[in-house]
Design a protein around this motif. Sequence first.
Motif, PDB file in Angstrom:
ATOM      1  N   LEU A  61       0.844  -1.018   0.054  1.00 41.79           N
ATOM      2  CA  LEU A  61      -0.057  -0.100   0.126  1.00 41.79           C
ATOM      3  C   LEU A  61       1.124   1.395  -0.007  1.00 41.79           C
ATOM      4  O   LEU A  61       1.779   1.646   0.749  1.00 41.79           O
ATOM      5  N   GLY A  62       0.779   1.996  -1.372  1.00 41.32           N
ATOM      6  CA  GLY A  62       1.518   3.353  -0.782  1.00 41.32           C
ATOM      7  C   GLY A  62       2.984   3.126  -1.492  1.00 41.32           C
ATOM      8  O   GLY A  62       3.358   4.292  -1.437  1.00 41.32           O
ATOM      9  N   VAL A  93      -0.698   4.477  -7.447  1.00 37.69           N
ATOM     10  CA  VAL A  93       0.294   5.122  -7.051  1.00 37.69           C
ATOM     11  C   VAL A  93       1.517   5.471  -7.635  1.00 37.69           C
ATOM     12  O   VAL A  93       1.481   5.098  -8.990  1.00 37.69           O
ATOM     13  N   LYS A  98      -4.235   7.097 -11.537  1.00 40.99           N
ATOM     14  CA  LYS A  98      -4.899   6.845 -10.155  1.00 40.99           C
ATOM     15  C   LYS A  98      -6.350   7.143 -10.213  1.00 40.99           C
ATOM     16  O   LYS A  98      -7.069   8.126  -9.916  1.00 40.99           O
ATOM     17  N   VAL A 185      -5.119   4.744   8.052  1.00 39.75           N
ATOM     18  CA  VAL A 185      -5.428   4.999   6.521  1.00 39.75           C
ATOM     19  C   VAL A 185      -6.556   6.075   6.768  1.00 39.75           C
ATOM     20  O   VAL A 185      -6.943   6.723   5.421  1.00 39.75           O
ATOM     21  N   ASP A 193      -0.116  11.630   9.133  1.00 33.75           N
ATOM     22  CA  ASP A 193      -0.044  10.657   8.399  1.00 33.75           C
ATOM     23  C   ASP A 193       1.164   9.942   8.332  1.00 33.75           C
ATOM     24  O   ASP A 193       1.363   8.699   8.395  1.00 33.75           O
ATOM     25  N   HIS A 259       4.812  12.546  -1.813  1.00 34.85           N
ATOM     26  CA  HIS A 259       3.838  13.429  -1.795  1.00 34.85           C
ATOM     27  C   HIS A 259       3.950  14.686  -2.603  1.00 34.85           C
ATOM     28  O   HIS A 259       2.948  14.953  -3.336  1.00 34.85           O
ATOM     29  N   ILE A 264       1.470   9.973  -4.257  1.00 37.48           N
ATOM     30  CA  ILE A 264       0.473   9.615  -3.380  1.00 37.48           C
ATOM     31  C   ILE A 264      -0.699  10.400  -3.187  1.00 37.48           C
ATOM     32  O   ILE A 264      -0.613  11.870  -3.147  1.00 37.48           O
ATOM     33  N   ARG A 266      -5.183  10.502  -2.264  1.00 39.03           N
ATOM     34  CA  ARG A 266      -6.132  10.209  -1.296  1.00 39.03           C
ATOM     35  C   ARG A 266      -7.183   9.223  -2.203  1.00 39.03           C
ATOM     36  O   ARG A 266      -7.406   8.311  -1.878  1.00 39.03           O
ATOM     37  N   HIS A 269      -4.867   6.037  -2.783  1.00 40.32           N
ATOM     38  CA  HIS A 269      -4.617   5.440  -1.622  1.00 40.32           C
ATOM     39  C   HIS A 269      -5.810   4.487  -1.262  1.00 40.32           C
ATOM     40  O   HIS A 269      -5.844   3.328  -0.665  1.00 40.32           O
ATOM     41  N   GLN A 272      -6.387   1.481  -3.266  1.00 37.99           N
ATOM     42  CA  GLN A 272      -5.660   0.506  -3.028  1.00 37.99           C
ATOM     43  C   GLN A 272      -5.892  -0.233  -1.498  1.00 37.99           C
ATOM     44  O   GLN A 272      -6.020  -1.414  -1.351  1.00 37.99           O
TER      45      GLN A 272
END
Length: 360
Positions: A61-62, A93, A98, A185, A193, A259, A264, A266, A269, A272
Amino acid sequence: MMRFPTIAQITRHPAFETAVWKLRPHQSGLLPVGATRGGPYNISWGIHGNGPTKMMLIGGLGVTRADWQRQTYHFGHLHGDRYSVLLVDNLGVGASDKPLHAMKGGYTTPGLARDLLEVADHVGWTAPRSLHVGGGSLGGMIAQEVARQAPGRIAKLALWSTTARYERATSGSWSEHLSRIWGMVAPKSLEADVQGIARACFPASWLAALPADDDIVDEDVEEEKGADHKARRPMPMPMPMPRFDTNYERWAAGEIAKHRRGHITRTGHWMQVFAAARHSLSAEQLQSLGDEVGRERILVLHGDADGLMPVDLGRILMAELRPARAIVVEGMGHAPIQERADWLNGVLEEWFADEERPSG
């Protein structure tokens, strides 16, 4: 509890610009995939090294291609005459698309696995028993699906910090486990975060420790333009550079860089997250996976200090898949690609180089 430096403090650190190594791939591109599955959508890929052992490393993830830099440098550059390392930014990602909607077969672990196999087909990695596949967390779930969809192409399979399905864990209540996942998350500031992910993924002792004395690698990398291209043979250039004071700072600098580059979002994210939450293989499906791939080809690792995915989930995977090697690692957290990079590189090197025995 460790007092984390702020993002502003980390970005002002003299070592900030060295956090992401500039490793130039031998080949790379953006490949349209999923034409029959709600696409096409573009997937960013790169191959480091030109050796005969073909490694496919699958991020969680990410996780972007840059997060694998210690594995990329070791296998694809220092030992690039022995290995070819295929890295992909999963849908949602990095430099891949995305999209918001969960396209048919897209944001699911089977769909993400199909994306990877389309990339492998594109680069000509189609021979039987030629793929050495490794993945952790969501990447381990995707790796399971790669093995299910193309068992005859798997030479070796390594899974770590992952599960076949989410279910009640015996170490703590299920509500506590769900609370930990939600805490990581749930929407929040970048500051909160990054700190939340760090606490969930790494032991506190590692976060506070001095970074290993790694070389900083700079190859004056070129930005991808969208078309496949072959780069010149990389010439890694270790350089004396400023060092971060803690592992947390070094890791967080990489997250901040992702970022800032828009790697990355939202949207990506959460899509995923949904893919990971819906991943579910039964004991019978794991039995079939092991039978078709060959258990002598499968390795499973899990840390007993994993704060994101309790070790009980790893033990269930080990018991039901029955791999040739199953190792619970004392004190290891959720992300060994950073926490124990040299150790993991050695494990993968030994496992992928081990003489294969007939599977039938």
